[in-house]
Design a protein around this motif. Structure first.
Motif, PDB file in Angstrom:
ATOM      1  N   SER A  12       0.875  -1.181   0.050  1.00  0.00           N
ATOM      2  CA  SER A  12      -0.066  -0.032  -0.132  1.00  0.00           C
ATOM      3  C   SER A  12       0.953   1.281   0.174  1.00  0.00           C
ATOM      4  O   SER A  12       0.596   2.197  -0.526  1.00  0.00           O
ATOM      5  CB  SER A  12      -0.996   0.001   1.207  1.00  0.00           C
ATOM      6  OG  SER A  12      -0.139   0.110   2.443  1.00  0.00           O
ATOM      7  N   GLU A  13       2.035   1.148   0.710  1.00  0.00           N
ATOM      8  CA  GLU A  13       3.036   2.254   0.700  1.00  0.00           C
ATOM      9  C   GLU A  13       3.547   2.409  -0.651  1.00  0.00           C
ATOM     10  O   GLU A  13       3.679   3.518  -0.943  1.00  0.00           O
ATOM     11  CB  GLU A  13       4.090   2.355   1.649  1.00  0.00           C
ATOM     12  CG  GLU A  13       3.618   2.330   3.077  1.00  0.00           C
ATOM     13  CD  GLU A  13       4.643   1.934   4.263  1.00  0.00           C
ATOM     14  OE1 GLU A  13       5.711   2.083   3.742  1.00  0.00           O
ATOM     15  OE2 GLU A  13       4.283   1.495   5.313  1.00  0.00           O
ATOM     16  N   LEU A  14       3.876   1.413  -1.153  1.00  0.00           N
ATOM     17  CA  LEU A  14       4.738   1.513  -2.703  1.00  0.00           C
ATOM     18  C   LEU A  14       3.478   2.011  -3.529  1.00  0.00           C
ATOM     19  O   LEU A  14       3.857   2.864  -4.504  1.00  0.00           O
ATOM     20  CB  LEU A  14       4.887   0.110  -3.072  1.00  0.00           C
ATOM     21  CG  LEU A  14       5.259   0.008  -4.464  1.00  0.00           C
ATOM     22  CD1 LEU A  14       6.909   0.549  -4.657  1.00  0.00           C
ATOM     23  CD2 LEU A  14       5.348  -1.320  -5.012  1.00  0.00           C
ATOM     24  N   MET A  15       2.284   1.606  -3.491  1.00  0.00           N
ATOM     25  CA  MET A  15       1.226   2.104  -4.593  1.00  0.00           C
ATOM     26  C   MET A  15       0.760   3.418  -4.159  1.00  0.00           C
ATOM     27  O   MET A  15       0.498   4.200  -5.110  1.00  0.00           O
ATOM     28  CB  MET A  15      -0.051   1.362  -4.432  1.00  0.00           C
ATOM     29  CG  MET A  15       0.375  -0.308  -5.002  1.00  0.00           C
ATOM     30  SD  MET A  15       1.281  -0.583  -6.314  1.00  0.00           S
ATOM     31  CE  MET A  15      -0.025  -0.759  -7.498  1.00  0.00           C
ATOM     32  N   ARG A  16       0.959   4.058  -2.867  1.00  0.00           N
ATOM     33  CA  ARG A  16       0.481   5.395  -2.694  1.00  0.00           C
ATOM     34  C   ARG A  16       1.565   6.060  -3.404  1.00  0.00           C
ATOM     35  O   ARG A  16       1.217   7.479  -4.032  1.00  0.00           O
ATOM     36  CB  ARG A  16       0.633   5.492  -1.100  1.00  0.00           C
ATOM     37  CG  ARG A  16       0.135   6.769  -0.784  1.00  0.00           C
ATOM     38  CD  ARG A  16      -0.177   7.122   0.720  1.00  0.00           C
ATOM     39  NE  ARG A  16       0.091   6.204   1.638  1.00  0.00           N
ATOM     40  CZ  ARG A  16      -0.730   4.953   2.136  1.00  0.00           C
ATOM     41  NH1 ARG A  16      -1.867   4.965   1.761  1.00  0.00           N
ATOM     42  NH2 ARG A  16      -0.002   4.010   3.017  1.00  0.00           N
ATOM     43  N   GLU A  17       2.998   5.910  -3.094  1.00  0.00           N
ATOM     44  CA  GLU A  17       3.956   6.671  -3.765  1.00  0.00           C
ATOM     45  C   GLU A  17       3.742   6.557  -5.273  1.00  0.00           C
ATOM     46  O   GLU A  17       4.004   7.830  -5.982  1.00  0.00           O
ATOM     47  CB  GLU A  17       5.173   6.092  -3.429  1.00  0.00           C
ATOM     48  CG  GLU A  17       6.521   7.021  -3.626  1.00  0.00           C
ATOM     49  CD  GLU A  17       7.773   6.609  -3.130  1.00  0.00           C
ATOM     50  OE1 GLU A  17       8.927   7.003  -3.564  1.00  0.00           O
ATOM     51  OE2 GLU A  17       7.731   5.731  -1.944  1.00  0.00           O
ATOM     52  N   VAL A  18       3.545   5.493  -5.880  1.00  0.00           N
ATOM     53  CA  VAL A  18       3.397   5.377  -7.340  1.00  0.00           C
ATOM     54  C   VAL A  18       1.886   6.365  -7.944  1.00  0.00           C
ATOM     55  O   VAL A  18       2.286   7.035  -8.641  1.00  0.00           O
ATOM     56  CB  VAL A  18       2.973   3.928  -7.779  1.00  0.00           C
ATOM     57  CG1 VAL A  18       2.655   3.849  -9.045  1.00  0.00           C
ATOM     58  CG2 VAL A  18       4.225   2.996  -7.678  1.00  0.00           C
ATOM     59  N   SER A  19       1.018   6.315  -7.154  1.00  0.00           N
ATOM     60  CA  SER A  19      -0.257   7.296  -7.213  1.00  0.00           C
ATOM     61  C   SER A  19       0.189   8.605  -7.029  1.00  0.00           C
ATOM     62  O   SER A  19      -0.104   9.402  -8.044  1.00  0.00           O
ATOM     63  CB  SER A  19      -1.068   7.022  -6.072  1.00  0.00           C
ATOM     64  OG  SER A  19      -2.173   7.667  -6.414  1.00  0.00           O
ATOM     65  N   ASP A  20       1.093   9.133  -6.110  1.00  0.00           N
ATOM     66  CA  ASP A  20       1.366  10.433  -6.068  1.00  0.00           C
ATOM     67  C   ASP A  20       2.366  10.732  -7.432  1.00  0.00           C
ATOM     68  O   ASP A  20       2.110  11.911  -7.814  1.00  0.00           O
ATOM     69  CB  ASP A  20       2.331  10.702  -4.917  1.00  0.00           C
ATOM     70  CG  ASP A  20       1.590  10.357  -3.502  1.00  0.00           C
ATOM     71  OD1 ASP A  20       0.256  10.672  -3.781  1.00  0.00           O
ATOM     72  OD2 ASP A  20       2.245  10.292  -2.624  1.00  0.00           O
ATOM     73  N   GLU A  21       3.188   9.821  -7.809  1.00  0.00           N
ATOM     74  CA  GLU A  21       3.962  10.166  -8.865  1.00  0.00           C
ATOM     75  C   GLU A  21       3.106  10.298 -10.124  1.00  0.00           C
ATOM     76  O   GLU A  21       3.549  11.054 -11.111  1.00  0.00           O
ATOM     77  CB  GLU A  21       4.911   9.022  -9.229  1.00  0.00           C
ATOM     78  CG  GLU A  21       6.105   8.949  -8.062  1.00  0.00           C
ATOM     79  CD  GLU A  21       7.058  10.058  -8.379  1.00  0.00           C
ATOM     80  OE1 GLU A  21       7.522  10.264  -9.302  1.00  0.00           O
ATOM     81  OE2 GLU A  21       7.711  10.460  -7.237  1.00  0.00           O
ATOM     82  N   LEU A  22       1.962   9.433 -10.040  1.00  0.00           N
ATOM     83  CA  LEU A  22       1.219   9.378 -11.402  1.00  0.00           C
ATOM     84  C   LEU A  22       0.455  10.731 -11.354  1.00  0.00           C
ATOM     85  O   LEU A  22       0.446  11.279 -12.400  1.00  0.00           O
ATOM     86  CB  LEU A  22       0.169   8.365 -11.485  1.00  0.00           C
ATOM     87  CG  LEU A  22      -0.980   8.208 -12.290  1.00  0.00           C
ATOM     88  CD1 LEU A  22      -0.162   8.110 -13.811  1.00  0.00           C
ATOM     89  CD2 LEU A  22      -1.761   7.073 -12.063  1.00  0.00           C
ATOM     90  N   SER A  23      -0.009  11.350 -10.287  1.00  0.00           N
ATOM     91  CA  SER A  23      -0.645  12.418 -10.122  1.00  0.00           C
ATOM     92  C   SER A  23       0.300  13.749 -10.744  1.00  0.00           C
ATOM     93  O   SER A  23      -0.136  14.381 -11.431  1.00  0.00           O
ATOM     94  CB  SER A  23      -1.278  12.779  -8.721  1.00  0.00           C
ATOM     95  OG  SER A  23      -2.018  12.076  -8.206  1.00  0.00           O
ATOM     96  N   LEU A  24       1.471  13.764 -10.372  1.00  0.00           N
ATOM     97  CA  LEU A  24       2.421  14.734 -10.829  1.00  0.00           C
ATOM     98  C   LEU A  24       2.676  14.682 -12.233  1.00  0.00           C
ATOM     99  O   LEU A  24       2.605  15.608 -12.840  1.00  0.00           O
ATOM    100  CB  LEU A  24       3.742  14.601  -9.876  1.00  0.00           C
ATOM    101  CG  LEU A  24       3.588  14.922  -8.548  1.00  0.00           C
ATOM    102  CD1 LEU A  24       5.221  14.538  -7.697  1.00  0.00           C
ATOM    103  CD2 LEU A  24       3.421  16.390  -8.273  1.00  0.00           C
ATOM    104  N   ALA A  25       2.600  13.380 -12.628  1.00  0.00           N
ATOM    105  CA  ALA A  25       3.026  13.178 -14.422  1.00  0.00           C
ATOM    106  C   ALA A  25       1.809  13.775 -14.911  1.00  0.00           C
ATOM    107  O   ALA A  25       2.092  14.268 -15.951  1.00  0.00           O
ATOM    108  CB  ALA A  25       3.268  11.673 -14.472  1.00  0.00           C
ATOM    109  N   GLU A  26       0.853  13.598 -14.372  1.00  0.00           N
ATOM    110  CA  GLU A  26      -0.528  14.028 -14.908  1.00  0.00           C
ATOM    111  C   GLU A  26      -0.732  15.585 -15.149  1.00  0.00           C
ATOM    112  O   GLU A  26      -1.116  15.976 -16.163  1.00  0.00           O
ATOM    113  CB  GLU A  26      -1.937  13.271 -14.627  1.00  0.00           C
ATOM    114  CG  GLU A  26      -2.047  11.821 -14.658  1.00  0.00           C
ATOM    115  CD  GLU A  26      -3.224  11.332 -14.010  1.00  0.00           C
ATOM    116  OE1 GLU A  26      -3.818  10.301 -14.369  1.00  0.00           O
ATOM    117  OE2 GLU A  26      -3.658  11.593 -12.872  1.00  0.00           O
ATOM    118  N   LEU A  27      -0.432  16.205 -14.072  1.00  0.00           N
ATOM    119  CA  LEU A  27      -0.317  17.464 -13.683  1.00  0.00           C
ATOM    120  C   LEU A  27       0.561  18.160 -14.684  1.00  0.00           C
ATOM    121  O   LEU A  27       0.306  19.101 -15.555  1.00  0.00           O
ATOM    122  CB  LEU A  27      -0.069  18.047 -12.463  1.00  0.00           C
ATOM    123  CG  LEU A  27      -1.189  17.665 -11.406  1.00  0.00           C
ATOM    124  CD1 LEU A  27      -0.804  18.033  -9.980  1.00  0.00           C
ATOM    125  CD2 LEU A  27      -2.412  18.720 -11.776  1.00  0.00           C
TER     126      LEU A  27
END
Length: 127
Positions: free
Chosen positions: A64-79
């Motif tokens: 879950s920590e790994l996926m949360r960090e991936v999710s944050d990275e994805l949000s930044l990449a989308e922005l």
């Protein structure tokens, strides 16, 4: 195009490097070939959930920590992608609560608490 496997690989590599561990150490501990782990870290291979679980166990990181960090990275990449295309940044789709604190619930072990609230208004973060 944003590739999830690349973001996931980047996060896995950073986790490993933060611990000062080599690919060989993690691949041995996760029981996956060094070459395959390297390809996952470089975003060249899609990791199965079983493989991700083994790698997370080897790194002593919750998935879950790994996926949360991936999710944050994805949000930044989308922005960044939206900004590069001069697209307006969408507003959050749902409102978020500032915090919810539960100190004790009679008869319920502290590791299992259910909070009932409208689904569109809740984000739960464990402290």
């Amino acid at each position: 195009m944003i590739l999830l496997r690349r973001l996931l690989g980047d996060v896995l590599r950073r986790q490993r490097q933060r611990q000062g561990r080599t690919l060989r150490e993690v691949s041995s501990s996760a029981r996956v070939s060094l070459g395959y782990l390297s390809e996952v870290e470089r975003g060249q291979k899609e990791a199965s959930s079983e493989l991700l679980s083994a790698i997370c166990d080897a790194l002593d990181v919750r998935m879950s920590e790994l996926m949360r960090e991936v999710s944050d990275e994805l949000s930044l990449a989308e922005l960044a992608q939206s900004a590069a295309a001069n697209e307006p940044v969408p507003a959050p789709v749902r409102p978020m609560l500032n915090s919810v604190s539960v100190t004790s619930v009679a008869g319920v072990p502290p590791e299992r608490v259910t909070i009932k609230a409208p689904a569109e208004a809740v984000d739960v973060v464990a402290a």
